[in-house]
Write a protein that holds these residues in place. Structure first.
Motif, PDB file in Angstrom:
ATOM      1  N   PRO A   6      35.193   4.818  79.269  1.00 15.56           N
ATOM      2  CA  PRO A   6      36.388   4.086  78.807  1.00 15.56           C
ATOM      3  C   PRO A   6      36.901   3.075  79.825  1.00 15.56           C
ATOM      4  N   ASP A   7      36.728   3.363  81.113  1.00 14.93           N
ATOM      5  CA  ASP A   7      37.157   2.404  82.141  1.00 14.93           C
ATOM      6  C   ASP A   7      36.327   1.133  82.073  1.00 14.93           C
ATOM      7  N   LYS A   8      35.015   1.290  81.832  1.00 17.53           N
ATOM      8  CA  LYS A   8      34.151   0.120  81.713  1.00 17.53           C
ATOM      9  C   LYS A   8      34.518  -0.686  80.474  1.00 17.53           C
ATOM     10  N   LEU A   9      34.810  -0.003  79.368  1.00 18.56           N
ATOM     11  CA  LEU A   9      35.186  -0.709  78.142  1.00 18.56           C
ATOM     12  C   LEU A   9      36.462  -1.517  78.367  1.00 18.56           C
ATOM     13  N   ARG A  10      37.460  -0.930  79.022  1.00 16.20           N
ATOM     14  CA  ARG A  10      38.705  -1.647  79.298  1.00 16.20           C
ATOM     15  C   ARG A  10      38.447  -2.857  80.184  1.00 16.20           C
ATOM     16  N   GLU A  11      37.557  -2.696  81.154  1.00 17.47           N
ATOM     17  CA  GLU A  11      37.238  -3.790  82.077  1.00 17.47           C
ATOM     18  C   GLU A  11      36.582  -4.965  81.349  1.00 17.47           C
ATOM     19  N   LEU A  12      35.751  -4.659  80.357  1.00 19.69           N
ATOM     20  CA  LEU A  12      35.004  -5.698  79.645  1.00 19.69           C
ATOM     21  C   LEU A  12      35.803  -6.367  78.532  1.00 19.69           C
ATOM     22  N   ALA A  13      36.802  -5.676  78.012  1.00 14.33           N
ATOM     23  CA  ALA A  13      37.449  -6.124  76.776  1.00 14.33           C
ATOM     24  C   ALA A  13      38.120  -7.488  76.906  1.00 14.33           C
ATOM     25  N   GLY A  14      38.816  -7.740  78.014  1.00 10.18           N
ATOM     26  CA  GLY A  14      39.558  -8.990  78.138  1.00 10.18           C
ATOM     27  C   GLY A  14      38.658 -10.217  78.095  1.00 10.18           C
ATOM     28  N   ARG A  75      15.432  11.579  61.710  1.00  7.80           N
ATOM     29  CA  ARG A  75      14.046  11.264  62.093  1.00  7.80           C
ATOM     30  C   ARG A  75      13.951  10.553  63.438  1.00  7.80           C
ATOM     31  N   MET A  76      15.091  10.330  64.089  1.00  5.48           N
ATOM     32  CA  MET A  76      15.114   9.635  65.372  1.00  5.48           C
ATOM     33  C   MET A  76      15.066  10.624  66.533  1.00  5.48           C
ATOM     34  N   GLY A  77      14.800  10.091  67.718  1.00  7.14           N
ATOM     35  CA  GLY A  77      14.866  10.899  68.918  1.00  7.14           C
ATOM     36  C   GLY A  77      16.309  11.226  69.268  1.00  7.14           C
ATOM     37  N   PRO A  78      16.537  12.258  70.089  1.00  5.77           N
ATOM     38  CA  PRO A  78      17.907  12.705  70.373  1.00  5.77           C
ATOM     39  C   PRO A  78      18.756  11.677  71.116  1.00  5.77           C
ATOM     40  N   THR A  79      18.170  10.944  72.052  1.00  7.31           N
ATOM     41  CA  THR A  79      18.956   9.952  72.785  1.00  7.31           C
ATOM     42  C   THR A  79      19.307   8.779  71.885  1.00  7.31           C
ATOM     43  N   THR A  80      18.349   8.332  71.081  1.00  7.13           N
ATOM     44  CA  THR A  80      18.618   7.232  70.149  1.00  7.13           C
ATOM     45  C   THR A  80      19.759   7.604  69.210  1.00  7.13           C
ATOM     46  N   ALA A  81      19.693   8.796  68.634  1.00  4.76           N
ATOM     47  CA  ALA A  81      20.737   9.243  67.712  1.00  4.76           C
ATOM     48  C   ALA A  81      22.081   9.347  68.420  1.00  4.76           C
ATOM     49  N   SER A  82      22.062   9.852  69.654  1.00  2.00           N
ATOM     50  CA  SER A  82      23.302  10.023  70.398  1.00  2.00           C
ATOM     51  C   SER A  82      23.957   8.684  70.706  1.00  2.00           C
ATOM     52  N   VAL A  83      23.166   7.693  71.085  1.00  2.00           N
ATOM     53  CA  VAL A  83      23.714   6.362  71.380  1.00  2.00           C
ATOM     54  C   VAL A  83      24.279   5.723  70.110  1.00  2.00           C
ATOM     55  N   LEU A  84      23.566   5.866  68.998  1.00  2.00           N
ATOM     56  CA  LEU A  84      24.082   5.330  67.741  1.00  2.00           C
ATOM     57  C   LEU A  84      25.421   5.970  67.379  1.00  2.00           C
ATOM     58  N   HIS A  85      25.529   7.268  67.551  1.00  9.74           N
ATOM     59  CA  HIS A  85      26.797   7.942  67.254  1.00  9.74           C
ATOM     60  C   HIS A  85      27.905   7.474  68.207  1.00  9.74           C
ATOM     61  N   ALA A  86      27.553   7.180  69.459  1.00 10.16           N
ATOM     62  CA  ALA A  86      28.547   6.677  70.404  1.00 10.16           C
ATOM     63  C   ALA A  86      29.105   5.329  69.949  1.00 10.16           C
ATOM     64  N   PHE A  87      28.254   4.505  69.347  1.00 11.00           N
ATOM     65  CA  PHE A  87      28.717   3.221  68.824  1.00 11.00           C
ATOM     66  C   PHE A  87      29.670   3.396  67.635  1.00 11.00           C
ATOM     67  N   ASN A  88      29.628   4.547  66.997  1.00  8.11           N
ATOM     68  CA  ASN A  88      30.553   4.833  65.893  1.00  8.11           C
ATOM     69  C   ASN A  88      31.770   5.642  66.347  1.00  8.11           C
ATOM     70  N   SER A  89      31.884   5.872  67.644  1.00  8.68           N
ATOM     71  CA  SER A  89      32.957   6.715  68.166  1.00  8.68           C
ATOM     72  C   SER A  89      34.290   5.977  68.159  1.00  8.68           C
ATOM     73  N   PRO A  90      35.399   6.723  68.160  1.00  7.47           N
ATOM     74  CA  PRO A  90      36.721   6.081  68.244  1.00  7.47           C
ATOM     75  C   PRO A  90      36.868   5.156  69.450  1.00  7.47           C
ATOM     76  N   ALA A  91      36.266   5.534  70.591  1.00  9.27           N
ATOM     77  CA  ALA A  91      36.392   4.708  71.796  1.00  9.27           C
ATOM     78  C   ALA A  91      35.772   3.335  71.593  1.00  9.27           C
ATOM     79  N   PHE A  92      34.582   3.294  70.995  1.00 11.67           N
ATOM     80  CA  PHE A  92      33.938   1.997  70.796  1.00 11.67           C
ATOM     81  C   PHE A  92      34.641   1.209  69.700  1.00 11.67           C
ATOM     82  N   VAL A  93      35.082   1.879  68.643  1.00 13.24           N
ATOM     83  CA  VAL A  93      35.799   1.181  67.568  1.00 13.24           C
ATOM     84  C   VAL A  93      37.068   0.534  68.113  1.00 13.24           C
ATOM     85  N   ARG A  94      37.823   1.267  68.941  1.00 13.51           N
ATOM     86  CA  ARG A  94      39.022   0.679  69.552  1.00 13.51           C
ATOM     87  C   ARG A  94      38.662  -0.520  70.420  1.00 13.51           C
ATOM     88  N   PHE A  95      37.543  -0.424  71.124  1.00 22.57           N
ATOM     89  CA  PHE A  95      37.062  -1.501  71.987  1.00 22.57           C
ATOM     90  C   PHE A  95      36.827  -2.783  71.177  1.00 22.57           C
TER      91      PHE A  95
END
Length: 265
Positions: A6-14, A75-95
């Motif tokens: 979240p700190d990196k997201l805040r840093e990049l947002a502006g 049908r995806m690998g675990p890391t691929t699926a996890s990263v995709l879910h992170a992009f759908n997370s509240p933190a990324f949506v707020r970003f």
């Protein structure tokens, strides 16, 4: 589980917000090294494993596009699926809400049209505007997010994401699909984009990305139009209309998938 800092997201947002508001030919931003190299490498390993089972993938093969896509997270690998879910997370949506100024963004849990995308040598995706309504969710498509996965990708291989002006007279932006590079752009009936020229990479290299689409319940009145599927656009001097051979090839692929599915049951 993968998660964004979240700190990196805040840093990049502006900076990304300033870039988004002033961008041409339509609103977008580009951020490099958005996902770390080790995670990108793991996703690529999983791409190679999943791609060995091509029958699971959706194949596009026409005058307009030649590519593979997989949206089924199971049908995806675990890391691929996890990263995709992170992009759908509240933190990324707020970003992305903070950057774009679009409130009430809704991610797509089914990754319709998105997920894993892979294009081999000779493949391409002609310039187009995307479908504008999610049929199942009955929501308006507002943003595309693409994470590129291509380490040591050479400029001469092509595969640049091109953003074209509304009159289809020229590409105003060309983005090399480098590993860790994130692109986000607003989508409407005139957000023309693609990588229209065939890739010239070696046969053992692939243009890989993760694609995600975001929606709202309604959109500004000046963007409202009839629901449509992908709208392909021709560049000056180009003709990409589907031929009878394209239609027949698509029908053959549908039949093959149908018979495979029935055989497995």
């Amino acid at each position: 589980m993968y998660d964004f800092d979240p700190d990196k997201l805040r840093e990049l947002a502006g900076g990304a917000a300033t870039q988004f508001r002033s961008a041409s030919p339509f609103r977008h931003f580009v951020l490099d090294d958005f996902v770390d190299a080790a995670t990108i490498e793991t996703i690529n390993d999983e791409f190679a494993e999943v791609a060995s089972k091509r029958e699971d993938w959706q194949q596009f093969d026409s005058n307009a596009e030649v590519k593979f896509a997989l949206a089924d997270v199971a049908r995806m690998g675990p890391t691929t699926a996890s990263v995709l879910h992170a992009f759908n997370s509240p933190a990324f949506v707020r970003f992305v809400e903070q950057i774009t100024g679009i409130a009430g963004i809704i991610p797509d849990p089914g990754f319709v049209g998105g997920g894993m995308h892979e294009i081999a040598a000779g493949g391409f995706l002609k310039i187009h505007a995307d479908f504008n309504r999610h049929k199942q969710l009955q929501l308006d498509r507002r943003l595309n997010v693409i994470l590129y996965l291509n380490a040591d990708w050479e400029e001469s291989w092509g595969g640049h994401l091109e953003l074209w002006d509304r009159s289809m007279s020229k590409a105003e932006v060309s983005v090399l699909p480098l590993a860790g590079r994130l692109v986000c752009f607003a989508t409407d009936d005139y957000s023309y984009h693609g990588h229209p020229d065939p890739l010239t990479c070696p046969p053992d290299r692939f243009r890989r990305s993760l694609a995600l689409y975001y929606y709202t319940d309604g959109r500004p009145a000046n963007e409202v139009g009839a629901a449509h599927t992908t709208l392909f656009k021709e560049r000056p001097g180009e003709q990409i209309s589907r031929t009878l051979a394209d239609v027949k090839a698509s029908l053959r692929r549908v039949k093959r998938r149908f018979f495979r599915a029935n055989k497995s049951t």
